[in-house]
Write an enzyme that holds these catalytic residues in place. Structure first.
Site, PDB file in Angstrom:
ATOM      1  N   HIS A  30     -16.747   6.411   4.559  1.00  0.00           N
ATOM      2  CA  HIS A  30     -18.171   6.737   4.400  1.00  0.00           C
ATOM      3  C   HIS A  30     -18.995   5.576   4.941  1.00  0.00           C
ATOM      4  CE1 HIS A  30     -17.932   3.971   1.047  1.00  0.00           C
ATOM      5  NE2 HIS A  30     -17.005   4.725   0.473  1.00  0.00           N
ATOM      6  N   HIS A  33     -17.977   1.935   4.222  1.00  0.00           N
ATOM      7  CA  HIS A  33     -16.917   1.417   5.099  1.00  0.00           C
ATOM      8  C   HIS A  33     -17.483   1.116   6.492  1.00  0.00           C
ATOM      9  CE1 HIS A  33     -14.433   4.117   2.347  1.00  0.00           C
ATOM     10  NE2 HIS A  33     -13.867   2.939   2.163  1.00  0.00           N
ATOM     11  N   GLU A 144     -19.129  -5.888  -1.450  1.00  0.00           N
ATOM     12  CA  GLU A 144     -19.507  -6.381  -2.794  1.00  0.00           C
ATOM     13  C   GLU A 144     -19.456  -5.251  -3.820  1.00  0.00           C
ATOM     14  OE1 GLU A 144     -23.260  -8.348  -2.219  1.00  0.00           O
ATOM     15  OE2 GLU A 144     -22.263 -10.210  -1.583  1.00  0.00           O
ATOM     16  N   SER A 182     -15.636   6.590  -2.086  1.00  0.00           N
ATOM     17  CA  SER A 182     -14.808   7.752  -1.734  1.00  0.00           C
ATOM     18  C   SER A 182     -14.686   8.682  -2.934  1.00  0.00           C
ATOM     19  CB  SER A 182     -13.415   7.296  -1.295  1.00  0.00           C
ATOM     20  OG  SER A 182     -13.520   6.391  -0.226  1.00  0.00           O
TER      21      SER A 182
END
Ligand code: AMP
Length: 249
Positions: A30, A33, A144, A182
């Site tokens: 997503h 990433h 983070e 996810s």
């Protein structure tokens, strides 16, 4: 994009490359990433992304089995982004020792996510060390969003004198403030709204007690809700799906 599944072949191919940026993931990619991948593409000559659903970091079989996957879409997106290498091994490729050898940390990994997910960070640290040994990156990018994981990986790199710069990347959120994950893909519409309220409560409550009360009022099951230094951490369960988040106070 060159796709490799054999670790030894990967290691061979990495050696002559220039500066390497590395983004390890578990797939179901997503925008969170993609923000790490874009940073790596900007900062390095070559970018390697791995997709490996690392079974050793799951203490709950059902959680592993239900973890979302979208390999075909992931592949397409990585091609579009011009990623240089995708490393997508199988369990046996990464664990020829069947997990007889592992890395563990004795302190911070036992708190927060580590206290309710026994052995979780052993699995994380072990696979990350293996991946670093194979990819030999100059820089590796971590979100983070998984702040405790990021911190443990930074400390592991120091403890083992690893020749890699760990680059922290800010949390990517939806416009409603929910951290992309996810696992969000498994939520129903109602669950998604609850997850948005979880993020809002975590961000907006002045005190922990206020956050706790509001989460309880929403019927959101709290795994932990804690402040360490200037950061507030929480894990909750919504529709049996574990969500984590953290905010700077
Ligand atoms: P995962 O596939 O969940 O293991 O995540 C792979 C990497 O992406 C980890 O370094 C995560 O911290 C990072 N990541 C996941 N979600 C986000 C997000 N919403 N914002 C920034 N980084 C993220």
């Amino acid at each position: 994009m060159i796709q490799i599944s054999d670790p030894i072949e990967l290691k061979k191919q990495m050696r002559p490359l220039g500066s390497i940026g590395f983004v390890p993931t578990m797939g179901a990619l997503h925008d969170g990433h993609f923000s790490l991948i874009k940073k790596s593409l900007q900062e390095n000559e070559k970018t390697v992304v791995s997709i490996f659903l690392n079974a050793t970091q799951f203490n709950n079989k059902e959680d592993l089995e239900k973890y979302p996957t979208s390999f075909k879409d992931d592949l397409k997106k990585l091609e579009e982004l011009n990623v240089d290498y995708l490393f997508a091994p199988e369990f046996i490729d990464m664990y020829p020792d069947n997990y007889r050898y592992r890395v563990s940390e004795d302190k911070f990994s036992k708190t927060l996510c580590g206290s309710s997910r026994m052995g979780h960070f052993d699995g994380v640290l072990t696979v990350v060390l293996k991946l670093f040994n194979l990819v030999q990156p100059n820089k590796a990018y971590f979100g983070e969003k998984d702040y405790q994981q990021l911190s443990l990986i930074q400390d592991m790199a120091k403890a083992f004198f690893l020749d890699v710069e760990i680059v922290p990347c800010p949390i990517v959120r939806t416009k409603e403030g929910l951290a992309l994950s996810s696992r969000n893909k498994r939520l129903s519409n109602e669950g998604l709204l609850k997850a948005q309220r979880f993020a809002k409560i975590l961000q907006e409550s002045k005190e922990l007690t206020e956050a706790q009360k509001k989460l309880q009022e929403e019927g959101i099951k709290i795994d932990y809700l804690e402040e360490i230094g200037s950061r507030r951490f929480a894990a909750v369960e919504i529709e049996n799906i574990r969500l984590i988040d953290n905010v700077e106070k």
